[in-house]
Design an enzyme around this catalytic site. Structure first.
Site, PDB file in Angstrom:
ATOM      1  CG  HIS A   1      -8.796  -8.420  -3.982  1.00 12.85           C
ATOM      2  ND1 HIS A   1      -9.512  -7.257  -3.936  1.00 12.85           N
ATOM      3  CD2 HIS A   1      -7.687  -8.207  -3.218  1.00 12.85           C
ATOM      4  CE1 HIS A   1      -8.866  -6.381  -3.188  1.00 12.85           C
ATOM      5  NE2 HIS A   1      -7.753  -6.917  -2.747  1.00 12.85           N
TER       6      HIS A   1
ATOM      7  CG  HIS B   1      -2.092  -0.922   1.134  1.00 15.53           C
ATOM      8  ND1 HIS B   1      -2.790  -1.363   2.231  1.00 15.53           N
ATOM      9  CD2 HIS B   1      -2.675  -1.510   0.064  1.00 15.53           C
ATOM     10  CE1 HIS B   1      -3.758  -2.187   1.845  1.00 15.53           C
ATOM     11  NE2 HIS B   1      -3.706  -2.285   0.536  1.00 15.53           N
TER      12      HIS B   1
ATOM     13  CG  ASP C   1      -2.021  -6.871  -4.107  1.00 21.73           C
ATOM     14  OD1 ASP C   1      -3.072  -6.374  -4.537  1.00 21.73           O
ATOM     15  OD2 ASP C   1      -1.931  -7.407  -2.995  1.00 21.73           O
TER      16      ASP C   1
ATOM     17  CG  HIS D   1      -7.825  -5.713   1.515  1.00 19.64           C
ATOM     18  ND1 HIS D   1      -7.045  -5.337   0.466  1.00 19.64           N
ATOM     19  CD2 HIS D   1      -7.853  -4.649   2.356  1.00 19.64           C
ATOM     20  CE1 HIS D   1      -6.585  -4.132   0.636  1.00 19.64           C
ATOM     21  NE2 HIS D   1      -7.047  -3.681   1.759  1.00 19.64           N
TER      22      HIS D   1
ATOM     23  CG  ASP E   1      -5.833  -9.544  -0.183  1.00 20.68           C
ATOM     24  OD1 ASP E   1      -4.761  -9.930  -0.675  1.00 20.68           O
ATOM     25  OD2 ASP E   1      -6.343  -8.440  -0.453  1.00 20.68           O
TER      26      ASP E   1
ATOM     27  CD  GLU F   1      -5.147  -3.682  -2.794  1.00 22.31           C
ATOM     28  OE1 GLU F   1      -5.718  -4.525  -2.088  1.00 22.31           O
ATOM     29  OE2 GLU F   1      -4.527  -2.709  -2.324  1.00 22.31           O
TER      30      GLU F   1
ATOM     31  CG  HIS G   1      -0.443 -11.207  -0.220  1.00 25.31           C
ATOM     32  ND1 HIS G   1       0.305 -10.614  -1.205  1.00 25.31           N
ATOM     33  CD2 HIS G   1      -1.612 -10.521  -0.182  1.00 25.31           C
ATOM     34  CE1 HIS G   1      -0.379  -9.618  -1.736  1.00 25.31           C
ATOM     35  NE2 HIS G   1      -1.552  -9.549  -1.136  1.00 25.31           N
TER      36      HIS G   1
ATOM     37  CE1 TYR H   1      -1.833  -9.839   3.730  1.00 17.31           C
ATOM     38  CE2 TYR H   1      -3.875 -10.474   4.789  1.00 17.31           C
ATOM     39  CZ  TYR H   1      -3.152 -10.213   3.646  1.00 17.31           C
ATOM     40  OH  TYR H   1      -3.746 -10.351   2.422  1.00 17.31           O
TER      41      TYR H   1
HETATM   42 FE1  FEO Z   1      -6.092  -6.452  -1.242  1.00 17.42          FE
HETATM   43 FE2  FEO Z   1      -3.397  -8.400  -1.753  1.00 17.42          FE
HETATM   44  O1  FEO Z   1      -4.634  -7.101  -2.173  1.00 17.42           O
END
Ligand code: FEO
Length: 395
Positions: A79, A23, A83, A146, A165, A81, A226, A193
């Site tokens: 998701h 982030h 990443d 997330h 996530d 996002e 992750h 996390y």
């Molecule tokens: Fe909410 Fe790993 O992105």
């Protein structure tokens, strides 16, 4: 490099050993991270998520070495996002018509980020996708774990939960599973996390864990987007999330402060002494905010039942690192915690009063009026700080 997850399911992600921030630089990733993408090769070939844009070309090249890209039947974007979706634009250049299965909110986020009208297929909670060989992918909405667009997918037959996530860690390791890594590192990163990314949504996490439990899925393995997945007792991380989401605290009190000429630092140490004199069991930690990353500090606050926050007065207010701490703490929406304020001042001395208000605004139950000392603390002032520590311990 492709790695076997189970049967016809492979990991094809990227371990980012060197990344130090997530982030932007909001979250210090001391142990790096990974972007986990999975390839399911049943009768249908399904790609689950991609990787960060920084590794897009490398990812698509690796993927094309494993499977002819036009043989990919569909892509799950659990998701949107960056990443996880960052390599989509590069991939979709090769296979622009491939169906993308995702939530309605993910369509918004993908269109917003990449400005492409790909072949989106919106799925909802409970929808199923037949992937052949008697196996299905069942979608589970995971809103705010997330983002509002987040989904998980449960693969029947192999009983794998692709959780994206949720249950992840920013933890670079060459290993895919929890039983292959250092348990202390793993749990430290899983908690960090949670405390930084999911704590603001603890009410939703509690509800989602209850829903997941009610589904009674025979989960044999959780694979995250992750860090490592969970194959040895995967229930353990679900139970941890349930515990963390439920006003979590340990027997810890954390003292955070910043200081200009060491006066407020001396108060911090005197308060720590007072707490320890009053309660020999409680774990006390003292943190100089200017020297630590807030994403680490918040983990200590997350574990604490109370936090004492100290700042000298500067320009009628508090020091920058303390203001940032109060702001970040408010964002995390932590519940069932107490706070106390302290600080030295030379002239106007507003800091303690302001900190009481800011910690109250952050949802903390504020103890007393605070400990406010003019100029450098003398022995009497230190004694009053020790007493204030005792008051905090009693509260
Ligand atoms: Fe909410 Fe790993 O992105």
């Amino acid at each position: 490099m492709k790695k076997l997850v189970k049967n016809n399911v492979y990991w094809l992600g990227k371990v980012d050993w060197g990344v130090k921030g997530f982030h932007g630089d909001e979250f210090a990733t001391h142990r790096g991270s990974s972007y986990n993408s999975y390839l399911i090769q049943e009768e249908k070939t399904v790609l689950v998520d991609t990787v960060s844009a920084s590794f897009a070309k490398e990812f698509v090249e690796n993927l094309s070495n494993e499977v002819e890209l036009n043989k990919i039947d569909c892509i799950l974007v659990l998701h949107g996002e960056g990443d996880h979706s960052g390599a989509l634009p590069e991939l979709m250049k090769h296979i622009p018509d491939t169906p993308i299965y995702c939530s309605a909110n993910a369509v918004k986020s993908l269109k917003g980020q990449y400005h492409q009208d790909w072949n989106f297929n919106v799925v909802k909670n409970g929808d199923k996708l037949d992937i052949g060989n008697g196996k299905e992918l069942m979608f589970i909405e995971m809103a705010m774990l997330h983002w509002p667009d987040s989904l998980a997918a449960f693969m029947t037959g192999d009983n794998i939960l692709f959780s994206n996530d949720a249950f992840g860690q920013h933890y670079a390791t060459g290993k895919l599973f929890n039983d292959q890594v250092d348990q202390c590192e793993l749990m430290q990163e899983a908690m960090k996390y949670y405390a930084n990314i999911l704590a603001p949504f603890s009410m939703l996490v509690k509800r989602k864990i209850a829903e997941l439990t009610a589904l009674n899925l025979p989960i044999e393995m959780i694979v995250t987007s992750h860090g490592t997945g969970w194959r040895e007792n995967p229930q353990q991380i679900i139970d941890k999330y349930d515990e963390w989401a439920n006003n979590y605290q340990e027997n810890q009190i954390t003292i955070v402060y910043d200081t200009m000429y060491n006066g407020t630092k001396e108060l911090a140490e005197a308060i720590a002494e007072g707490i320890e004199l009053e309660d020999q069991d409680v774990l006390v930690k003292v943190i100089h905010l200017a020297k630590h990353d807030l994403s680490d500090v918040i983990v200590e606050v997350f574990k604490s039942k109370a936090v004492a926050v100290g700042s000298p007065t500067i320009l009628n207010d508090v020091m920058n690192s303390v203001a940032a701490f109060a702001h970040y703490t408010k964002l995390m929406k932590l519940k069932n915690k107490k706070a106390a304020a302290f600080g030295c001042y030379g002239w106007s001395g507003e800091a303690v009063k302001l900190l009481n208000q800011r910690m109250k605004d952050a949802g903390f139950d504020v103890i007393g009026e605070g400990c406010r000392i003019s100029w450098a603390p003398d022995e009497d002032a230190k004694k009053s700080a020790v007493e204030f520590g005792r008051t905090i311990a009693k509260a």
